[in-house]
Motif scaffolding. Structure first.
Motif, PDB file in Angstrom:
ATOM      1  N   SER A  62       0.879  -1.340  -0.152  1.00  0.00           N
ATOM      2  CA  SER A  62       0.125  -0.140   0.093  1.00  0.00           C
ATOM      3  C   SER A  62       0.885   1.147  -0.139  1.00  0.00           C
ATOM      4  O   SER A  62       1.991   1.186   0.499  1.00  0.00           O
ATOM      5  CB  SER A  62      -0.914   0.189   1.188  1.00  0.00           C
ATOM      6  N   ILE A  63       0.445   2.345  -0.577  1.00  0.00           N
ATOM      7  CA  ILE A  63       1.097   3.745  -0.516  1.00  0.00           C
ATOM      8  C   ILE A  63       0.355   4.752  -0.148  1.00  0.00           C
ATOM      9  O   ILE A  63      -0.936   4.745  -0.725  1.00  0.00           O
ATOM     10  CB  ILE A  63       1.835   3.762  -1.973  1.00  0.00           C
ATOM     11  N   LYS A  64       0.837   5.268   0.949  1.00  0.00           N
ATOM     12  CA  LYS A  64       0.046   6.577   1.412  1.00  0.00           C
ATOM     13  C   LYS A  64       0.979   7.449   1.889  1.00  0.00           C
ATOM     14  O   LYS A  64       2.183   7.242   2.273  1.00  0.00           O
ATOM     15  CB  LYS A  64      -0.850   6.214   2.727  1.00  0.00           C
ATOM     16  N   GLU A  75     -13.289   1.991  -0.996  1.00  0.00           N
ATOM     17  CA  GLU A  75     -11.942   2.820  -1.344  1.00  0.00           C
ATOM     18  C   GLU A  75     -12.054   2.636  -3.224  1.00  0.00           C
ATOM     19  O   GLU A  75     -12.198   1.574  -3.479  1.00  0.00           O
ATOM     20  CB  GLU A  75     -10.746   2.307  -0.744  1.00  0.00           C
ATOM     21  N   GLY A 124      -9.463   2.873  -6.085  1.00  0.00           N
ATOM     22  CA  GLY A 124      -8.276   3.018  -6.316  1.00  0.00           C
ATOM     23  C   GLY A 124      -7.645   1.834  -5.252  1.00  0.00           C
ATOM     24  O   GLY A 124      -7.537   2.152  -4.111  1.00  0.00           O
ATOM     25  N   GLY A 137      -4.774  -0.393  -6.240  1.00  0.00           N
ATOM     26  CA  GLY A 137      -3.438  -0.941  -6.502  1.00  0.00           C
ATOM     27  C   GLY A 137      -3.302  -2.296  -6.296  1.00  0.00           C
ATOM     28  O   GLY A 137      -3.972  -2.994  -6.652  1.00  0.00           O
ATOM     29  N   SER A 156      -4.272  -1.347   0.962  1.00  0.00           N
ATOM     30  CA  SER A 156      -4.944  -0.317   1.852  1.00  0.00           C
ATOM     31  C   SER A 156      -6.494  -1.318   2.398  1.00  0.00           C
ATOM     32  O   SER A 156      -7.010  -0.851   3.394  1.00  0.00           O
ATOM     33  CB  SER A 156      -5.532   0.772   1.249  1.00  0.00           C
ATOM     34  N   GLU A 173     -11.979  -0.079  -8.948  1.00  0.00           N
ATOM     35  CA  GLU A 173     -10.660  -0.179  -9.359  1.00  0.00           C
ATOM     36  C   GLU A 173     -11.022  -0.406 -11.022  1.00  0.00           C
ATOM     37  O   GLU A 173     -11.954  -1.200 -11.333  1.00  0.00           O
ATOM     38  CB  GLU A 173      -9.797  -1.222  -8.995  1.00  0.00           C
ATOM     39  N   LEU A 174     -10.124   0.583 -11.969  1.00  0.00           N
ATOM     40  CA  LEU A 174     -10.284   0.373 -13.151  1.00  0.00           C
ATOM     41  C   LEU A 174      -9.568  -0.848 -13.796  1.00  0.00           C
ATOM     42  O   LEU A 174     -10.056  -1.369 -14.896  1.00  0.00           O
ATOM     43  CB  LEU A 174      -9.835   1.599 -13.695  1.00  0.00           C
ATOM     44  N   GLY A 178     -14.393  -0.565 -12.484  1.00  0.00           N
ATOM     45  CA  GLY A 178     -15.114   0.591 -13.498  1.00  0.00           C
ATOM     46  C   GLY A 178     -14.318   1.808 -13.207  1.00  0.00           C
ATOM     47  O   GLY A 178     -13.426   1.841 -12.487  1.00  0.00           O
ATOM     48  N   ASP A 179     -14.823   2.758 -13.850  1.00  0.00           N
ATOM     49  CA  ASP A 179     -14.185   4.006 -13.963  1.00  0.00           C
ATOM     50  C   ASP A 179     -14.805   5.058 -13.266  1.00  0.00           C
ATOM     51  O   ASP A 179     -16.033   5.376 -13.335  1.00  0.00           O
ATOM     52  CB  ASP A 179     -14.264   4.478 -15.592  1.00  0.00           C
ATOM     53  N   GLN A 180     -14.118   5.517 -12.163  1.00  0.00           N
ATOM     54  CA  GLN A 180     -14.661   6.536 -11.355  1.00  0.00           C
ATOM     55  C   GLN A 180     -15.037   7.957 -12.166  1.00  0.00           C
ATOM     56  O   GLN A 180     -15.790   8.750 -11.423  1.00  0.00           O
ATOM     57  CB  GLN A 180     -13.661   6.914 -10.200  1.00  0.00           C
ATOM     58  N   ASP A 227      -9.014   7.417  -3.535  1.00  0.00           N
ATOM     59  CA  ASP A 227      -7.419   7.347  -3.790  1.00  0.00           C
ATOM     60  C   ASP A 227      -7.364   6.704  -5.368  1.00  0.00           C
ATOM     61  O   ASP A 227      -6.569   5.746  -5.507  1.00  0.00           O
ATOM     62  CB  ASP A 227      -6.863   6.559  -2.731  1.00  0.00           C
ATOM     63  N   GLY A 228      -7.921   7.201  -6.142  1.00  0.00           N
ATOM     64  CA  GLY A 228      -7.763   6.617  -7.576  1.00  0.00           C
ATOM     65  C   GLY A 228      -7.136   7.510  -8.588  1.00  0.00           C
ATOM     66  O   GLY A 228      -5.687   7.373  -7.916  1.00  0.00           O
ATOM     67  N   GLN A 236     -12.063  13.155 -12.258  1.00  0.00           N
ATOM     68  CA  GLN A 236     -12.254  11.841 -11.503  1.00  0.00           C
ATOM     69  C   GLN A 236     -12.619  12.237 -10.044  1.00  0.00           C
ATOM     70  O   GLN A 236     -13.710  11.537  -9.430  1.00  0.00           O
ATOM     71  CB  GLN A 236     -11.099  10.893 -11.208  1.00  0.00           C
TER      72      GLN A 236
HETATM   73  C1  LIG Z   1      -2.559   4.977  -5.800  1.00  0.00           C
HETATM   74  S1  LIG Z   1      -3.255   3.746  -6.338  1.00  0.00           S
HETATM   75  C2  LIG Z   1      -4.089   3.245  -5.073  1.00  0.00           C
HETATM   76  C3  LIG Z   1      -3.189   2.935  -3.988  1.00  0.00           C
HETATM   77  C4  LIG Z   1      -4.055   2.173  -2.935  1.00  0.00           C
HETATM   78  N1  LIG Z   1      -5.250   2.887  -2.397  1.00  0.00           N
HETATM   79  C5  LIG Z   1      -3.077   2.160  -1.678  1.00  0.00           C
HETATM   80  O1  LIG Z   1      -3.315   2.752  -0.651  1.00  0.00           O
HETATM   81  O2  LIG Z   1      -2.083   1.325  -1.635  1.00  0.00           O
HETATM   82  C6  LIG Z   1      -4.356   4.317  -7.638  1.00  0.00           C
HETATM   83  C7  LIG Z   1      -5.177   3.377  -8.366  1.00  0.00           C
HETATM   84  O3  LIG Z   1      -6.326   4.224  -8.819  1.00  0.00           O
HETATM   85  C8  LIG Z   1      -6.466   3.416 -10.054  1.00  0.00           C
HETATM   86  N2  LIG Z   1      -7.427   4.292 -11.001  1.00  0.00           N
HETATM   87  C9  LIG Z   1      -6.729   5.233 -11.908  1.00  0.00           C
HETATM   88  N3  LIG Z   1      -7.763   5.710 -12.473  1.00  0.00           N
HETATM   89  C10 LIG Z   1      -9.057   5.125 -12.171  1.00  0.00           C
HETATM   90  C11 LIG Z   1     -10.282   5.380 -12.528  1.00  0.00           C
HETATM   91  N4  LIG Z   1     -10.703   6.355 -13.438  1.00  0.00           N
HETATM   92  N5  LIG Z   1     -11.462   4.539 -11.967  1.00  0.00           N
HETATM   93  C12 LIG Z   1     -10.931   3.747 -10.945  1.00  0.00           C
HETATM   94  N6  LIG Z   1      -9.824   3.391 -10.315  1.00  0.00           N
HETATM   95  C13 LIG Z   1      -8.633   4.021 -11.177  1.00  0.00           C
HETATM   96  C14 LIG Z   1      -5.175   2.871 -10.605  1.00  0.00           C
HETATM   97  O4  LIG Z   1      -5.560   1.838 -11.646  1.00  0.00           O
HETATM   98  C15 LIG Z   1      -4.482   2.717  -9.195  1.00  0.00           C
HETATM   99  O5  LIG Z   1      -4.504   1.240  -9.034  1.00  0.00           O
END
Ligand SMILES: C[S@@+](CC[C@H](N)C(=O)[O-])C[C@H]1O[C@@H](n2cnc3c(N)ncnc32)[C@H](O)[C@@H]1O
Length: 272
Positions: free
Chosen positions: A15-17, A41, A43, A45, A49, A67-68, A85-87, A109-110, A116
């Motif tokens: 996870s990355i925060k 949540e 996004g 990754g 998380s 998640e996309l 899906g796409d946020q 966190d997408g 978005q």
């Molecule tokens: C920073 S990562 C999430 C990290 C994760 N929440 C964590 O804490 O480790 C961002 C994620 O958002 C997703 N993402 C990007 N655009 C998106 C969209 N339009 N709809 C849904 N997810 C999307 C990416 O594929 C990626 O996996």
């Protein structure tokens, strides 16, 4: 060590925060701990998380991911419900809430683009339960030019939320403005470094009322707000007009110029 940080460190997946997020989470989420809540949540990754939220909120919490990237579906084996899906698609959100119902907490966190973040907020606001919240992460992207964010701009997420700030003030009858759904729904907005929190009210909000503690105690004090001032001497350097020895009304056009100049000076100071 904070419980949420422990959950982050001990998550079985990556996870990355940002490091300042953990204190914010810990403070904001206390009232939801061990409760039967739905937390979503956007996004995922690698999914770390999702494990963190589950560990932090407790067994009764239902943790849902959006998640996309369709690979995320594999996390369903670990007990999380995943929607691919796409946020930035309003249709996605309509179908999502039809299936899932209203939720308590939404963490975005997408992809962090303006579209978005704004779409996620606007399509979700009516689906957050009373007392719930929308927490939008990485809002520093509202100020980032690179990586495709093309900000700061008029349409950045943070600029969008500043319109919400105006709308929540409509509850004050002095403004004589209609309450729209935002004014009735959003109780408060909190800003942190890279996190914006939209707090949903416990019940539909109404126009606020002015209260007096005890009318009998009122002395009819003289309110000095707009009393005439003499700006001749001490403010000479701040207003260069040739009537400087006059007494001037604080309601006057000239006093407004003086006020604006002082504020401009402070603005210059903070923008450095
Ligand atoms: C920073 S990562 C999430 C990290 C994760 N929440 C964590 O804490 O480790 C961002 C994620 O958002 C997703 N993402 C990007 N655009 C998106 C969209 N339009 N709809 C849904 N997810 C999307 C990416 O594929 C990626 O996996």
């Amino acid at each position: 060590m904070k419980k949420i940080y422990k959950s982050f460190k001990n998550s079985p997946k990556y996870s990355i925060k940002w490091n300042n997020y953990f204190d914010i989470y810990e403070n904001l989420f206390q009232k939801f701990l061990k409760k039967n809540i739905k937390i979503v949540e956007v996004g995922i990754g690698d999914g770390g998380s999702l494990f963190m939220w589950k560990n932090f909120f407790g067994k009764k919490a239902k943790v849902i991911g959006i998640e996309l990237n369709p690979d995320a579906k594999k996390l369903e084996k670990k007990g999380f419900k995943i929607f691919v899906g796409d946020q930035s698609s309003p249709t996605f959100w309509k179908n999502f809430y039809k299936k899932v119902g209203n939720i308590d907490i939404l963490i975005d966190d997408g992809g962090h683009t303006n579209l978005q973040q704004v779409t996620t907020l606007m399509e979700s606001i009516n689906h957050i339960k009373p007392g719930g919240m929308i927490l939008v992460e990485d809002t520093h992207t509202s100020y980032m030019k690179n990586k495709g964010f093309k900000n700061p701009s008029k349409y950045s997420f943070i600029n969008f939320t500043s319109s919400l700030i105006e709308i929540i003030h409509r509850r004050n009858p002095s403004l004589n403005k209609n309450l729209n759904f935002i004014a009735k729904k959003i109780n408060s907005i909190e800003y942190y470094d890279s996190i914006t929190v939209i707090n949903i009210a416990n019940k539909s909000l109404k126009k606020s009322k002015n209260l007096e503690n005890n009318k009998r105690l009122r002395s009819y004090f003289d309110d000095y707000r707009y009393k005439t001032v003499n700006i001749s001497k001490k403010n000479k350097n701040k207003i260069s007009l040739n009537f400087l020895t006059q007494k001037i009304s604080k309601r006057s056009y000239l006093y407004k110029i003086y006020e604006n100049n002082v504020i401009k000076k402070y603005l210059k100071l903070i923008k450095k």
